[in-house]
Design an enzyme around this catalytic site. Structure first.
Site, PDB file in Angstrom:
ATOM      1  N   ASP A  67       1.384  -1.355  -0.035  1.00 24.85           N
ATOM      2  CA  ASP A  67      -0.191   0.260   0.165  1.00 24.85           C
ATOM      3  C   ASP A  67       0.716   1.367  -0.333  1.00 24.85           C
ATOM      4  O   ASP A  67       1.955   1.198   0.249  1.00 24.85           O
ATOM      5  CB  ASP A  67      -0.958  -0.059   1.254  1.00 24.85           C
ATOM      6  CG  ASP A  67      -0.408  -0.569   2.339  1.00 24.85           C
ATOM      7  OD1 ASP A  67       1.211  -0.596   2.664  1.00 24.85           O
ATOM      8  OD2 ASP A  67      -1.279  -1.274   3.161  1.00 24.85           O
ATOM      9  N   ASN A 136      -7.350  -3.416  14.086  1.00 24.79           N
ATOM     10  CA  ASN A 136      -8.745  -3.599  13.841  1.00 24.79           C
ATOM     11  C   ASN A 136      -9.530  -5.046  12.849  1.00 24.79           C
ATOM     12  O   ASN A 136      -9.806  -4.582  12.255  1.00 24.79           O
ATOM     13  CB  ASN A 136      -9.322  -2.210  12.777  1.00 24.79           C
ATOM     14  CG  ASN A 136      -8.505  -2.292  11.750  1.00 24.79           C
ATOM     15  OD1 ASN A 136      -7.684  -2.368  11.737  1.00 24.79           O
ATOM     16  ND2 ASN A 136      -8.560  -0.547  11.433  1.00 24.79           N
ATOM     17  N   HIS A 138      -7.343  -5.319   9.926  1.00 24.93           N
ATOM     18  CA  HIS A 138      -6.840  -4.943   8.887  1.00 24.93           C
ATOM     19  C   HIS A 138      -5.517  -5.939   7.998  1.00 24.93           C
ATOM     20  O   HIS A 138      -4.331  -5.877   8.741  1.00 24.93           O
ATOM     21  CB  HIS A 138      -7.162  -3.131   8.067  1.00 24.93           C
ATOM     22  CG  HIS A 138      -5.925  -2.495   8.814  1.00 24.93           C
ATOM     23  ND1 HIS A 138      -5.497  -1.204   9.246  1.00 24.93           N
ATOM     24  CD2 HIS A 138      -4.681  -2.881   9.295  1.00 24.93           C
ATOM     25  CE1 HIS A 138      -4.728  -0.890   9.119  1.00 24.93           C
ATOM     26  NE2 HIS A 138      -3.850  -2.109   9.528  1.00 24.93           N
ATOM     27  N   GLU A 143      -9.959  -2.684   5.505  1.00 26.56           N
ATOM     28  CA  GLU A 143     -10.395  -2.234   6.582  1.00 26.56           C
ATOM     29  C   GLU A 143     -11.170  -2.921   7.164  1.00 26.56           C
ATOM     30  O   GLU A 143     -12.330  -3.548   6.295  1.00 26.56           O
ATOM     31  CB  GLU A 143     -10.493  -0.681   6.513  1.00 26.56           C
ATOM     32  CG  GLU A 143      -9.264   0.331   6.800  1.00 26.56           C
ATOM     33  CD  GLU A 143      -8.065   0.137   7.936  1.00 26.56           C
ATOM     34  OE1 GLU A 143      -8.287  -0.215   8.439  1.00 26.56           O
ATOM     35  OE2 GLU A 143      -8.400   1.682   7.737  1.00 26.56           O
TER      36      GLU A 143
HETATM   37  C1  F6R Z   1       1.349  -1.078   5.874  1.00 25.94           C
HETATM   38  C2  F6R Z   1       0.161  -2.490   6.042  1.00 25.94           C
HETATM   39  C3  F6R Z   1      -0.262  -2.162   7.943  1.00 25.94           C
HETATM   40  C4  F6R Z   1       0.382  -2.462   8.312  1.00 25.94           C
HETATM   41  C5  F6R Z   1      -0.490  -2.116  10.210  1.00 25.94           C
HETATM   42  C6  F6R Z   1       0.482  -2.942  10.678  1.00 25.94           C
HETATM   43  O1  F6R Z   1       1.785  -1.527   4.629  1.00 25.94           O
HETATM   44  O2  F6R Z   1      -0.015  -2.972   5.332  1.00 25.94           O
HETATM   45  O3  F6R Z   1      -1.410  -3.073   7.092  1.00 25.94           O
HETATM   46  O4  F6R Z   1       0.584  -4.435   8.259  1.00 25.94           O
HETATM   47  O5  F6R Z   1      -1.124  -1.386   9.950  1.00 25.94           O
HETATM   48  O6  F6R Z   1       1.668  -1.708  11.655  1.00 25.94           O
HETATM   49  P1  F6R Z   1       2.430  -1.776  11.762  1.00 25.94           P
HETATM   50  O7  F6R Z   1       3.085  -3.052  12.145  1.00 25.94           O
HETATM   51  O8  F6R Z   1       3.185  -0.084  12.225  1.00 25.94           O
HETATM   52  O9  F6R Z   1       1.712  -1.907  13.520  1.00 25.94           O
END
Ligand code: F6R
Length: 241
Positions: A67, A136, A138, A143
């Site tokens: 992303d 959450n 995701h 989401e």
């Molecule tokens: C990042 C992504 C997100 C993160 C998730 C966890 O490319 O796609 O899904 O993997 O938000 O983020 P952290 O590792 O910062 O807790």
């Protein structure tokens, strides 16, 4: 889904890096799907260490990132393009043309997403996809309430995601409200998946992933039906299992 509980964040990161290393050693033309955020930082550091010891060659490897924030150019320090450059790409011998990160400033985001999907197909599909886990549930920026059969597209970020990611920005209102993200279907088409999660704040989301039902309100739960998923978590993240 295989769940591996690691002693701590370091062990989780090492194991994830070793799985990627094994993939590249077995298949020098491996196509990797990569994640950003805090969780994979040590995994990238470990990969760079292995590369510097001369044990890894990225010259034929291709990567696709999950992303990118809408509105942040690759030069913006909080863009995922900048993150990948800093954490991995600037340290290894990967060919710049083999690195694929969605352009969050594209004036034609739908075309940008469609082209990204086409490039994944041209590369032969993703061999191994790394995922982090949102509080959450995701994966990528899919989401809660995302449909499972969607491909790469523009998405609106959940308030919980904006809240969690404001730590990287001066203030909450600086966090982009939208992103381009691989869809859940794109992720599910990867041949192998590694999900990494660390810390007590992820325990609830991990517990719903491992023990809950498949539920679009917890997008990661769909991973249960993928045939090759390794969930690497540390003890804190496993504390509600
Ligand atoms: C990042 C992504 C997100 C993160 C998730 C966890 O490319 O796609 O899904 O993997 O938000 O983020 P952290 O590792 O910062 O807790």
């Amino acid at each position: 889904m295989e769940v591996v509980i690691c002693k701590d964040y370091d062990e989780m990161s090492r194991r994830a890096a070793y799985l990627l290393t094994a993939e590249i050693v077995q298949n020098p033309k491996a196509v990797l799907g990569l994640a950003t955020g805090d969780t994979p930082k040590k995994m990238y550091e470990t990969l760079v260490d292995i590369y510097k010891k001369g044990d890894l060659d990225f010259s034929k490897v291709t990567t696709f990132n999950l992303d990118e924030y809408v509105g942040l150019s690759a030069e913006h320090e909080q863009s995922y393009a900048a993150y990948m450059k800093q954490m991995l790409m600037s340290h290894i011998n990967i060919k710049p043309e083999n690195v694929h990160i969605l352009n969050g400033c594209s004036e034609t985001p739908e075309e940008e997403c469609a082209l990204f999907e086409e490039k994944i197909v041209q590369a032969g599909g993703i061999d191994i996809q790394v995922l982090g886990l949102g509080h959450n549930g995701h994966i990528g920026f899919n989401e809660p309430d995302s449909q499972f059969e969607l491909k790469t597209r523009i998405v609106q970020l959940d308030d919980r995601t904006i809240e969690a990611n404001k730590r990287f920005f001066d203030k909450k209102s600086d966090v982009p409200t939208h992103a381009l993200s691989m869809g859940i279907q794109t992720i599910m088409e990867a041949k192998k998946i590694i999900l990494i999660a660390s810390g007590a704040s992820k325990a609830e989301a991990v517990s719903k992933l491992v023990n809950g039902n498949i539920d679009s309100m917890h997008p990661a739960s769909i991973l249960k039906v993928h045939k090759d998923v390794t969930v690497l978590i540390d003890k804190e993240a496993a504390s509600k299992l």
